[in-house]
Design a protein around this motif. Structure first.
Motif, PDB file in Angstrom:
ATOM      1  N   LYS A 199       0.830  -1.207   0.000  1.00  0.00           N
ATOM      2  CA  LYS A 199       0.000   0.000   0.000  1.00  0.00           C
ATOM      3  C   LYS A 199       0.866   1.261   0.000  1.00  0.00           C
ATOM      4  O   LYS A 199       1.749   1.415   0.841  1.00  0.00           O
ATOM      5  CB  LYS A 199      -0.869  -0.051   1.267  1.00  0.00           C
ATOM      6  CG  LYS A 199      -1.887   1.048   1.414  1.00  0.00           C
ATOM      7  CD  LYS A 199      -2.803   0.721   2.614  1.00  0.00           C
ATOM      8  CE  LYS A 199      -3.695   1.898   2.952  1.00  0.00           C
ATOM      9  NZ  LYS A 199      -3.269   2.636   4.118  1.00  0.00           N
ATOM     10  N   PRO A 200       0.649   2.198  -0.955  1.00  0.00           N
ATOM     11  CA  PRO A 200       1.437   3.443  -0.930  1.00  0.00           C
ATOM     12  C   PRO A 200       1.197   4.196   0.373  1.00  0.00           C
ATOM     13  O   PRO A 200       0.094   4.133   0.931  1.00  0.00           O
ATOM     14  CB  PRO A 200       0.886   4.244  -2.115  1.00  0.00           C
ATOM     15  CG  PRO A 200       0.168   3.270  -2.957  1.00  0.00           C
ATOM     16  CD  PRO A 200      -0.316   2.182  -2.047  1.00  0.00           C
ATOM     17  N   LYS A 201       2.223   4.884   0.847  1.00  0.00           N
ATOM     18  CA  LYS A 201       2.056   5.607   2.103  1.00  0.00           C
ATOM     19  C   LYS A 201       2.105   7.114   1.854  1.00  0.00           C
ATOM     20  O   LYS A 201       2.917   7.600   1.074  1.00  0.00           O
ATOM     21  CB  LYS A 201       3.078   5.171   3.152  1.00  0.00           C
ATOM     22  CG  LYS A 201       4.494   5.044   2.681  1.00  0.00           C
ATOM     23  CD  LYS A 201       5.352   4.426   3.767  1.00  0.00           C
ATOM     24  CE  LYS A 201       6.830   4.457   3.427  1.00  0.00           C
ATOM     25  NZ  LYS A 201       7.234   3.600   2.342  1.00  0.00           N
TER      26      LYS A 201
ATOM     27  N   THR B 100       4.681  12.449   9.643  1.00  0.00           N
ATOM     28  CA  THR B 100       3.890  11.232   9.854  1.00  0.00           C
ATOM     29  C   THR B 100       3.548  10.651   8.489  1.00  0.00           C
ATOM     30  O   THR B 100       3.903  11.239   7.463  1.00  0.00           O
ATOM     31  CB  THR B 100       2.600  11.543  10.660  1.00  0.00           C
ATOM     32  OG1 THR B 100       1.950  10.315  11.000  1.00  0.00           O
ATOM     33  CG2 THR B 100       1.641  12.425   9.881  1.00  0.00           C
ATOM     34  N   THR B 101       2.894   9.481   8.489  1.00  0.00           N
ATOM     35  CA  THR B 101       2.256   9.003   7.261  1.00  0.00           C
ATOM     36  C   THR B 101       0.767   9.167   7.496  1.00  0.00           C
ATOM     37  O   THR B 101       0.254   8.800   8.559  1.00  0.00           O
ATOM     38  CB  THR B 101       2.633   7.544   6.940  1.00  0.00           C
ATOM     39  OG1 THR B 101       2.560   6.756   8.119  1.00  0.00           O
ATOM     40  CG2 THR B 101       4.040   7.457   6.403  1.00  0.00           C
TER      41      THR B 101
ATOM     42  N   ARG C  74       2.601   3.370  11.141  1.00  0.00           N
ATOM     43  CA  ARG C  74       3.317   2.956   9.936  1.00  0.00           C
ATOM     44  C   ARG C  74       4.572   3.808   9.720  1.00  0.00           C
ATOM     45  O   ARG C  74       5.611   3.314   9.305  1.00  0.00           O
ATOM     46  CB  ARG C  74       2.381   3.075   8.725  1.00  0.00           C
ATOM     47  CG  ARG C  74       2.957   2.420   7.491  1.00  0.00           C
ATOM     48  CD  ARG C  74       1.950   2.353   6.371  1.00  0.00           C
ATOM     49  NE  ARG C  74       2.557   1.702   5.224  1.00  0.00           N
ATOM     50  CZ  ARG C  74       2.126   1.819   3.989  1.00  0.00           C
ATOM     51  NH1 ARG C  74       1.067   2.547   3.731  1.00  0.00           N
ATOM     52  NH2 ARG C  74       2.732   1.206   3.007  1.00  0.00           N
ATOM     53  N   CYS C  75       4.442   5.104  10.031  1.00  0.00           N
ATOM     54  CA  CYS C  75       5.599   5.999   9.946  1.00  0.00           C
ATOM     55  C   CYS C  75       6.690   5.522  10.903  1.00  0.00           C
ATOM     56  O   CYS C  75       7.860   5.407  10.536  1.00  0.00           O
ATOM     57  CB  CYS C  75       5.166   7.422  10.294  1.00  0.00           C
ATOM     58  SG  CYS C  75       6.517   8.600  10.423  1.00  0.00           S
TER      59      CYS C  75
ATOM     60  N   PHE D  74      11.578   4.673  11.855  1.00  0.00           N
ATOM     61  CA  PHE D  74      12.200   4.940  13.157  1.00  0.00           C
ATOM     62  C   PHE D  74      12.338   3.707  14.052  1.00  0.00           C
ATOM     63  O   PHE D  74      12.927   3.796  15.114  1.00  0.00           O
ATOM     64  CB  PHE D  74      11.409   6.030  13.898  1.00  0.00           C
ATOM     65  CG  PHE D  74      11.365   7.334  13.156  1.00  0.00           C
ATOM     66  CD1 PHE D  74      12.412   8.245  13.254  1.00  0.00           C
ATOM     67  CD2 PHE D  74      10.296   7.646  12.332  1.00  0.00           C
ATOM     68  CE1 PHE D  74      12.390   9.441  12.547  1.00  0.00           C
ATOM     69  CE2 PHE D  74      10.258   8.841  11.614  1.00  0.00           C
ATOM     70  CZ  PHE D  74      11.311   9.746  11.727  1.00  0.00           C
ATOM     71  N   ALA D  75      11.777   2.560  13.604  1.00  0.00           N
ATOM     72  CA  ALA D  75      11.793   1.378  14.478  1.00  0.00           C
ATOM     73  C   ALA D  75      12.954   0.435  14.170  1.00  0.00           C
ATOM     74  O   ALA D  75      13.326  -0.387  15.002  1.00  0.00           O
ATOM     75  CB  ALA D  75      10.461   0.626  14.351  1.00  0.00           C
TER      76      ALA D  75
END
Length: 637
Positions: free
Chosen positions: A260-262, A467-468, A474-475, A480-481
Motif C-alpha cells: 500500500k502506498p504511504k 507522519t504518514t 506505519r511511519c 524509526f523502528a
C-alpha cells in the motif's frame, strides 16, 4: 551576497556545519528569521525519534504563500516567477511574473473557497505540467487546504487508492495532458477512479487538450468558468490563511516495501525553511538566474525545487510540459539555449538516455549560459557524470549530485556548487543541519572513514516527514523502528577516506527505477491480480538507462498458450493497476520460486540470477526445493 544564509566558501561551510551540530536551535532560528512570520515561534525544536514526535518552530504562525509570493511583490513584482515551455516547441511559451502568479493564486484560492474547500480539507491534484498546476498547489496552501499531487502517469486504481487514503473530497485535473507525441486523457482516468470514490464532492477541470470529456452535473466544473465567476464578484482579495508552523502543507504518496502506498506528510514552516535554504546553497542560486528542474511536480523534486524552494527564494523557475526526446533528443539543450538557463537539474536516467543519441543533438545549441548542473533521483554513474561534465557543462560547471527522499523534503547530502568539492558518483558531504551516521545490521555505529553500512540520520532537520497520513504507527515502523533513535533511510552507503558519502542502493524491498521508488510488493500484488498468475517475485537488475530495471519471475498456469501474449497481458495488468512506470522490463515464467521451508521467497538468489551472477548464489541446500534454482538459471532472459 544575495541571501544572508548563503554559504559561499569552504570555510563558511565548515563553520556553518559546526554551528548546526553544536547549536542546531540557534542555527535554524537564525535562518528562519529571514522569512515572513505572522507570529514568531516560542521554541525552535522539540523532538524524539521514538514515537516519533518532531516539531519545529513551535507555535509560530505563517502562510507559505506570503513567503513565496506576497513578500516579493515590492522588489520582484515584475520579474519572472515561472517560465513555462509547452510540449510542442511551436506553441507559444508563457511567462508569469511574481505579480501575475500572485493574482492567479488569489483568484484560484477564491475558486476553491466558492467550491466548498476549507482549511484542512484534502485536495487531490492530477494535472499535466502546466503553470496552473503550480497555481493550484499554491492556492491550496493559500487557504490552508492540504494538497496531494498525483503524478499524471498513475492509473485510475492508483488514484482511487490515494483518494480513499486521504479522504480527499476535491479533485483538480485537466481534460488531458500532452507528453511527447501522446495525449493522456486525465479527466477520463479521474472518472474511472471516482467510480470507487463516491465521497468526492467537486472536480475542477482545466481545459488543455480539448479532449472530449464527460462532465457530471453538480460534481464537475470547468476551471475557466469558475475563474469568470470570481471575476464577476469584483475579483475580491483572497486572504492568506494563518497556519501553525506544524500544520500539514501536503501529502505525497510514495511506494514502500509493503503493497500500500504511504502518504508522507510535510509540515508548513520546517519544509519552507529547509527547501529555501537547500535550494539557495546547493545550487548557489544568484538573483536573476534561471533555474530549470526537469522533474514532474507530481514527485517531491518538483514540489521542492520547481515550486516551493525557488519561489520562497524569489527565483525564476521553469516548468517544462514535455519529455527530453520530443520532438527530438536535443529538446533540453534547445530549452537551455532559448531561455539562457543557468541551472539545470535533471535525472541520471535522462542523461544516460540522451547520451545514447550521441553528440549531434547537443552540438547545435549554445549552452554557455549554464553555471551549475545537478542530478537527482539516484546515484549518477561515472560515465554519465563525465559526459554531463564534458559535453553539457564544458568542464566549467560544477555538478551537484543530490541525495534525498520524498520523506526528507529537501536535499540532505550533496556538494554545494563550486563551494565544496565534488567527486564523481559521490553525493559527498551533508548539508549543515544534517547528521548522517552509518550503522551495521545490529544498529551499531560504523565509525571512521573508508567504511560502509546502512545510512541513518541521528538528528532531525526542519523538513523531515512528520507522519504518514492517517497511520502514525506505519511511519514509526517504516523509518524509526529499525534502529533505536535513528531515522533509517533504507539506503546502503559508503563513506570514503575523506568522509564523502556514496549511496550504494536500497537495502530493503524497494527498487529505484529511473529515480522513482517502486516497492516490490506493490508490483507483485498487481501481477498476481492477472487471472493466469499463481505467484510472482520481483527483483531489480542493472539497466543501462534506468539504473535499475524490474525483473519479474512469474508462476503462470499456462491457460494462455501464447507466452508472448501472456507477457503483454501481465504488463497491461500492471499498467492498469499502478501505471506504466511500474511495468516489468523482463518477465520470466518459472514453475516454482526458491523458498525456505517456512515459505519465504529468497529474493537474494533471484536478484543474483537477474544480475547474471550464476555461480555465486550461496548455500541453496536449505531451500524447500533446491532443484528450482537450476531451472530458473536455465530460463534466464
Amino acid at each position: 551576497m544575495a541571501y544572508p544564509y548563503q554559504v559561499t566558501t569552504l570555510d563558511q561551510y565548515n563553520t556553518a556545519y559546526k554551528k548546526s551540530v553544536d547549536d542546531p536551535e540557534a542555527f535554524w532560528g537564525d535562518i528562519a528569521s529571514n522569512f515572513l512570520w505572522r507570529k514568531r515561534w516560542d521554541k525552535v525544536l522539540d523532538w524524539n525519534f521514538t514515537e516519533p514526535n518532531i516539531k519545529w518552530f513551535l507555535n509560530g504562525k505563517l502562510n507559505i504563500t506570503e513567503n513565496c509570493l506576497d513578500r516579493h511583490l515590492g522588489s520582484l513584482g515584475n520579474k519572472p516567477a515561472i517560465i513555462w515551455e509547452p510540449n510542442d516547441p511551436e506553441e507559444h511559451h508563457r511567462v508569469l511574473t511574481y505579480r501575475e502568479l500572485h493574482n492567479k493564486v488569489l483568484q484560484f484560492g477564491n475558486v476553491l473557497k466558492n467550491n466548498g474547500v476549507k482549511k484542512g480539507d484534502r485536495v487531490c491534484i492530477y494535472m499535466g505540467m502546466v503553470p496552473e498546476l503550480a497555481v493550484a498547489v499554491l492556492a491550496c496552501a493559500r487557504i490552508g487546504a492540504i494538497h496531494s499531487v498525483v503524478f499524471g502517469g498513475f492509473s485510475a486504481q492508483s488514484i482511487a487508492d490515494r483518494l480513499q487514503d486521504a479522504q480527499a473530497e476535491f479533485v483538480i485535473t485537466c481534460d488531458g495532458a500532452y507528453r511527447g507525441n501522446k495525449e493522456i486523457p486525465l479527466k477520463g482516468v479521474i472518472d474511472d477512479a471516482l467510480i470507487q470514490c463516491k465521497f468526492v464532492k467537486k472536480v475542477i477541470v482545466l481545459t488543455r487538450t480539448r479532449t472530449p470529456v464527460s462532465m457530471i452535473k453538480g460534481r464537475d466544473v470547468w476551471w475557466e468558468d469558475e475563474i469568470k465567476k470570481v471575476e464577476t464578484q469584483g475579483n475580491p482579495y483572497c486572504e492568506a490563511e494563518e497556519m501553525d508552523a506544524e500544520d500539514p502543507l501536503f501529502i505525497l504518496y510514495t511506494s514502500g516495501s509493503t503493497g500500500k502506498p504511504k502518504g508522507v506528510v510535510h509540515s508548513t514552516a520546517g519544509y519552507m525553511v529547509y527547501t529555501a535554504y537547500s535550494f539557495v546553497n546547493v545550487f548557489q542560486y544568484q538573483p536573476g538566474d534561471i533555474h530549470f528542474c526537469t522533474a514532474d511536480i507530481g514527485w517531491i523534486t518538483g514540489h521542492s525545487y520547481i515550486v516551493y524552494g525557488p519561489l520562497a527564494a524569489g527565483a525564476t523557475t521553469m516548468i517544462y510540459e514535455g519529455i527530453p526526446t520530443f520532438p527530438d533528443a536535443g529538446r533540453f539543450w534547445s530549452i537551455v539555449d532559448k531561455y539562457k538557463v543557468n541551472i539545470l537539474y535533471t535525472a541520471p536516467t535522462a542523461i544516460r538516455s540522451l547520451m545514447g543519441f550521441g553528440l549531434g543533438p547537443v552540438q547545435n545549441h549554445d549552452l554557455s549560459s549554464l553555471k551549475v548542473l545537478g542530478t537527482v533521483g539516484e546515484p549518477i554513474n561515472e560515465e554519465a557524470w563525465h559526459w554531463y561534465d564534458e559535453h553539457i557543462g564544458k568542464k566549467k560547471c560544477p555538478i551537484v549530485d543530490t541525495w534525498w527522499q520524498t520523506e526528507t523534503g529537501g536535499v540532505l547530502i550533496s556538494n554545494l556548487a563550486g563551494v565544496t568539492p565534488s567527486k564523481p558518483s559521490f553525493a559527498t558531504l551533508p548539508l549543515p543541519g544534517v547528521q548522517p551516521i552509518l550503522v551495521d545490521e545490529k544498529g551499531q555505529e560504523v565509525k571512521g572513514n573508508g567504511v560502509s553500512g546502512n545510512l541513518c540520520i541521528k538528528f532531525p532537520w526542519p523538513s523531515i516527514l512528520r507522519t504518514t497520513y492517517g497511520d502514525h504507527e506505519r511511519c514509526r515502523q517504516n523509518y524509526f523502528a529499525t534502529y533505536d533513535s535513528l531515522y533509517f533511510t533504507g539506503d546502503g552507503c559508503l563513506r570514503d577516506e575523506n568522509g564523502n558519502y556514496r549511496i550504494t542502493g536500497r537495502v530493503d524491498d524497494v527498487l529505484n527505477v529511473s529515480g522513482h521508488r517502486i516497492g516490490t510488493a506493490e508490483v507483485e500484488n498487481a501481477i498476481n491480480m492477472h487471472a493466469g498468475v499463481v505467484e510472482s517475485a520481483i527483483v531489480g537488475f542493472p539497466h543501462e538507462i534506468k539504473g535499475q530495471g524490474i525483473y519479474a519471475y512469474v508462476i503462470y498456469d499456462g491457460s494462455h498458450g501464447d507466452e508472448e501474449l501472456a507477457r503483454k497481458d501481465i504488463m497491461q495488468t500492471v499498467s492498469r493497476i499502478i501505471g506504466p512506470i511500474a511495468k516489468p522490463d523482463k518477465i520470466q515464467f518459472v514453475s516454482g520460486l526458491p523458498k525456505t521451508r517456512s515459505g519465504k521467497i529468497m529474493r537474494r538468489i533471484l536478484r543474483k540470477i537477474a544480475e547474471g551472477e550464476m555461480d555465486n548464489l550461496g548455500d541453496t541446500s536449505t531451500l524447500l526445493d533446491p532443484g528450482v534454482v537450476n531451472e530458473i538459471k536455465g530460463g534466464k532472459i
